[in-house]
Design a protein around this motif. Structure first.
Motif, PDB file in Angstrom:
ATOM      1  N   LEU A 133      19.293  49.109  36.107  1.00  0.00           N
ATOM      2  CA  LEU A 133      20.253  48.039  36.493  1.00  0.00           C
ATOM      3  C   LEU A 133      21.432  48.490  37.081  1.00  0.00           C
ATOM      4  N   PRO A 134      21.935  47.539  38.031  1.00  0.00           N
ATOM      5  CA  PRO A 134      23.346  47.688  38.257  1.00  0.00           C
ATOM      6  C   PRO A 134      24.340  47.601  37.392  1.00  0.00           C
ATOM      7  N   GLN A 135      25.394  48.165  37.464  1.00  0.00           N
ATOM      8  CA  GLN A 135      26.591  48.012  36.515  1.00  0.00           C
ATOM      9  C   GLN A 135      26.879  46.298  36.507  1.00  0.00           C
ATOM     10  N   THR A 136      27.178  45.734  35.370  1.00  0.00           N
ATOM     11  CA  THR A 136      27.432  44.122  35.578  1.00  0.00           C
ATOM     12  C   THR A 136      28.150  43.994  34.394  1.00  0.00           C
ATOM     13  N   ILE A 137      29.095  42.974  34.697  1.00  0.00           N
ATOM     14  CA  ILE A 137      30.230  42.440  33.744  1.00  0.00           C
ATOM     15  C   ILE A 137      30.299  41.025  33.781  1.00  0.00           C
ATOM     16  N   LEU A 138      30.761  40.314  32.758  1.00  0.00           N
ATOM     17  CA  LEU A 138      31.329  38.900  33.127  1.00  0.00           C
ATOM     18  C   LEU A 138      32.499  38.861  33.758  1.00  0.00           C
ATOM     19  N   ALA A 139      32.505  37.870  34.715  1.00  0.00           N
ATOM     20  CA  ALA A 139      33.854  37.686  35.281  1.00  0.00           C
ATOM     21  C   ALA A 139      34.756  36.992  35.062  1.00  0.00           C
ATOM     22  N   ASP A 140      34.975  36.773  33.553  1.00  0.00           N
ATOM     23  CA  ASP A 140      35.853  35.627  32.922  1.00  0.00           C
ATOM     24  C   ASP A 140      37.093  36.404  32.572  1.00  0.00           C
ATOM     25  N   LEU A 145      38.180  42.250  35.244  1.00  0.00           N
ATOM     26  CA  LEU A 145      37.467  42.090  36.800  1.00  0.00           C
ATOM     27  C   LEU A 145      38.172  43.158  37.876  1.00  0.00           C
ATOM     28  N   PHE A 146      39.452  42.843  37.640  1.00  0.00           N
ATOM     29  CA  PHE A 146      40.260  43.956  38.506  1.00  0.00           C
ATOM     30  C   PHE A 146      40.033  45.506  38.211  1.00  0.00           C
ATOM     31  N   SER A 147      39.716  45.889  37.033  1.00  0.00           N
ATOM     32  CA  SER A 147      39.273  47.172  36.757  1.00  0.00           C
ATOM     33  C   SER A 147      37.954  47.519  37.439  1.00  0.00           C
ATOM     34  N   PHE A 148      36.901  46.557  37.203  1.00  0.00           N
ATOM     35  CA  PHE A 148      35.686  46.893  38.076  1.00  0.00           C
ATOM     36  C   PHE A 148      35.665  46.981  39.295  1.00  0.00           C
ATOM     37  N   LEU A 149      36.325  46.007  40.045  1.00  0.00           N
ATOM     38  CA  LEU A 149      36.597  46.059  41.373  1.00  0.00           C
ATOM     39  C   LEU A 149      37.289  47.241  41.909  1.00  0.00           C
ATOM     40  N   LYS A 150      38.435  47.761  41.332  1.00  0.00           N
ATOM     41  CA  LYS A 150      39.229  48.711  41.516  1.00  0.00           C
ATOM     42  C   LYS A 150      38.224  50.136  41.453  1.00  0.00           C
ATOM     43  N   ASN A 151      37.619  50.014  40.552  1.00  0.00           N
ATOM     44  CA  ASN A 151      36.578  51.347  40.310  1.00  0.00           C
ATOM     45  C   ASN A 151      35.531  51.400  41.246  1.00  0.00           C
ATOM     46  N   LEU A 152      34.855  50.308  41.842  1.00  0.00           N
ATOM     47  CA  LEU A 152      33.632  50.232  42.713  1.00  0.00           C
ATOM     48  C   LEU A 152      34.146  49.945  43.995  1.00  0.00           C
ATOM     49  N   GLY A 165      19.878  32.585  45.930  1.00  0.00           N
ATOM     50  CA  GLY A 165      20.953  33.126  46.524  1.00  0.00           C
ATOM     51  C   GLY A 165      22.258  32.352  46.645  1.00  0.00           C
ATOM     52  N   LYS A 166      22.105  31.216  45.999  1.00  0.00           N
ATOM     53  CA  LYS A 166      23.288  30.003  45.972  1.00  0.00           C
ATOM     54  C   LYS A 166      24.443  30.713  45.132  1.00  0.00           C
ATOM     55  N   GLY A 167      25.811  30.434  45.924  1.00  0.00           N
ATOM     56  CA  GLY A 167      26.784  30.739  45.190  1.00  0.00           C
ATOM     57  C   GLY A 167      27.254  32.300  45.112  1.00  0.00           C
ATOM     58  N   ILE A 168      26.386  33.034  45.897  1.00  0.00           N
ATOM     59  CA  ILE A 168      26.879  34.480  45.876  1.00  0.00           C
ATOM     60  C   ILE A 168      27.914  34.830  46.698  1.00  0.00           C
ATOM     61  N   PHE A 169      28.728  35.866  46.475  1.00  0.00           N
ATOM     62  CA  PHE A 169      29.955  36.322  47.271  1.00  0.00           C
ATOM     63  C   PHE A 169      30.011  37.829  47.006  1.00  0.00           C
ATOM     64  N   ARG A 170      30.506  38.421  48.283  1.00  0.00           N
ATOM     65  CA  ARG A 170      30.818  39.996  47.925  1.00  0.00           C
ATOM     66  C   ARG A 170      32.404  39.835  48.127  1.00  0.00           C
ATOM     67  N   LEU A 171      32.655  40.605  46.970  1.00  0.00           N
ATOM     68  CA  LEU A 171      34.213  40.914  47.081  1.00  0.00           C
ATOM     69  C   LEU A 171      34.580  42.387  47.197  1.00  0.00           C
ATOM     70  N   ARG A 172      35.412  42.736  47.953  1.00  0.00           N
ATOM     71  CA  ARG A 172      35.790  44.008  48.432  1.00  0.00           C
ATOM     72  C   ARG A 172      37.053  44.292  48.324  1.00  0.00           C
ATOM     73  N   MET A 173      37.531  45.530  47.848  1.00  0.00           N
ATOM     74  CA  MET A 173      38.942  45.831  48.023  1.00  0.00           C
ATOM     75  C   MET A 173      39.287  46.844  48.866  1.00  0.00           C
ATOM     76  N   ASN A 174      39.679  46.415  50.188  1.00  0.00           N
ATOM     77  CA  ASN A 174      39.818  47.330  51.498  1.00  0.00           C
ATOM     78  C   ASN A 174      41.186  48.169  50.878  1.00  0.00           C
ATOM     79  N   GLU A 213      27.844  45.469  40.501  1.00  0.00           N
ATOM     80  CA  GLU A 213      28.003  46.634  41.278  1.00  0.00           C
ATOM     81  C   GLU A 213      27.213  46.334  42.578  1.00  0.00           C
ATOM     82  N   GLU A 214      27.732  46.642  43.891  1.00  0.00           N
ATOM     83  CA  GLU A 214      26.924  46.695  45.122  1.00  0.00           C
ATOM     84  C   GLU A 214      26.110  47.850  45.317  1.00  0.00           C
ATOM     85  N   ILE A 215      24.903  47.553  45.393  1.00  0.00           N
ATOM     86  CA  ILE A 215      23.895  48.794  45.785  1.00  0.00           C
ATOM     87  C   ILE A 215      23.812  48.903  47.470  1.00  0.00           C
TER      88      ILE A 215
END
Length: 348
Positions: A133-140, A145-152, A165-174, A213-215
């Motif tokens: 399983l990829p790492q997964t959390i609720l986005a609520d 969510l910030f900590s999850f994004l900052k880490n990954l 595939g409806k409603g799926i987005f990729r979020l990236r912290m550049n 998590e993005e694989i």
């Protein structure tokens, strides 16, 4: 069913669409009917509104007339749940019908759509499946969510109750000052996570999003690919029916065909380690689903492999769509009809 009546009698449950038409995959229903007739059985399609206490009004396909006929049927020996809409399945009338089936001891599958996060919670506590399983959390929650994004650095945002595939987005912290959001037809930049959250908070909460998590997927000829795995119950076990490959081409968010993905034959990328992965997860997923939600006669798995060779389970679908591979779809008809006979104690 007795005397000279066809047996088994299979009821295929669906609902009406907004325009009043009967929803569902009519080509699948027709092929099931043809195969059942060859096995001395018969099927009919029906909706909850046309269920009466002593009979059901349904639609049966006549191969001889090449058309659908509306008739009155007794309660079937088994019900095949092909309701295509999550909301419809939760309607009071539909839930009442499921309770009638249980009271009458009429077997049915599949019992429900699967919430993606409930699936994750189920599999992460499984002795074997938790490792895929990829790492997964609720986005609520903003902070989580910030900590999850900052880490990954890069994550996927997925509605818990969607498909194709409806409603799926990729979020990236550049960088802390640049948050990039990509969708199939969307590309936006935000100057901070706070600005992203303010813009997306309402949608994330309303649509019950989760973050994953993005694989870094393995590639073929420069584009990522995923596996589509079809499985069916067989007595007390689950068996692999077929595997297809879906490859991203026009965008990298999803490999689904309606979103621009393309089909590749599994033979092109077949490997012993992939085969072992399929054989490992199929029976484990099937038994876990049936134990948690009720009997699953079929399901499909969206899975993948990373560039480092690690296999992952992304999603499990309780109402598998048609496979574009003809040989897999034909085998599906055989497996479903075999299951009809098994569950109604009718032998070929």
């Amino acid at each position: 069913m007795k005397d000279n009546n066809p047996s088994p009698l299979i009821g295929i449950l669906t609902v009406r669409k907004a325009n009043g038409a009967i929803a569902g995959n009519s080509s699948l229903f027709i092929e099931l009917q043809k195969r059942l007739i060859s096995l001395k059985g018969i099927s009919f399609v029906f909706i909850p509104e046309e269920v009466e206490s002593e009979f059901i009004l349904g639609y049966t396909f006549s191969p001889d007339d090449n058309r659908w006929l509306k008739k009155r049927f007794p309660y079937p020996d088994l019900v095949y749940n092909r309701i295509p809409f999550r909301k419809s399945e939760h309607d009071e009338q539909c839930q009442h019908f499921f309770s009638i089936l249980k009271d009458k001891n009429i077997p049915f599958f599949n019992p429900c759509f699967i919430d993606k996060f409930e699936l994750y919670e189920l599999l992460k506590n499984h002795d074997i499946l938790q490792y895929y399983l990829p790492q997964t959390i609720l986005a609520d929650d903003k902070r989580n969510l910030f900590s999850f994004l900052k880490n990954l650095k890069t994550i996927y945002l997925k509605p818990r109750q969607s498909s194709k595939g409806k409603g799926i987005f990729r979020l990236r912290m550049n960088s802390p000052l640049r948050i990039e959001l990509e969708g199939i037809n969307k590309h936006e930049n935000y100057k901070s996570f706070d600005h992203f959250w303010e813009s997306w908070k309402e949608k994330l909460l309303k649509k019950y999003y989760m973050a994953q998590e993005e694989i870094k997927s393995a590639e073929y000829n420069g584009d990522r690919f995923d596996f589509r795995i079809l499985a069916h119950a067989n007595l007390d076990d689950y068996i692999l029916t077929g595997v297809g490959i879906r490859q991203s081409k026009e965008q990298e968010i999803t490999t689904h065909i309606p979103a621009g993905g393309r089909l590749l034959p599994y033979q092109l990328l077949q490997a012993d380690e992939h085969d072992q992965f399929f054989q490992t997860i199929v029976p484990q997923v099937g038994k876990a689903l049936s134990k948690q939600f009720g009997y699953f006669g079929e399901f499909s798995i969206d899975a993948g492999v990373s560039k480092t060779g690690q296999h992952y389970i992304y999603e499990v679908n309780s109402k598998p769509m048609s496979f574009d591979e003809r040989e897999i779809e034909e085998k599906k008809i055989e497996q479903v009809c075999r299951l009809f006979l098994q569950l109604t104690d009718i032998q070929k």
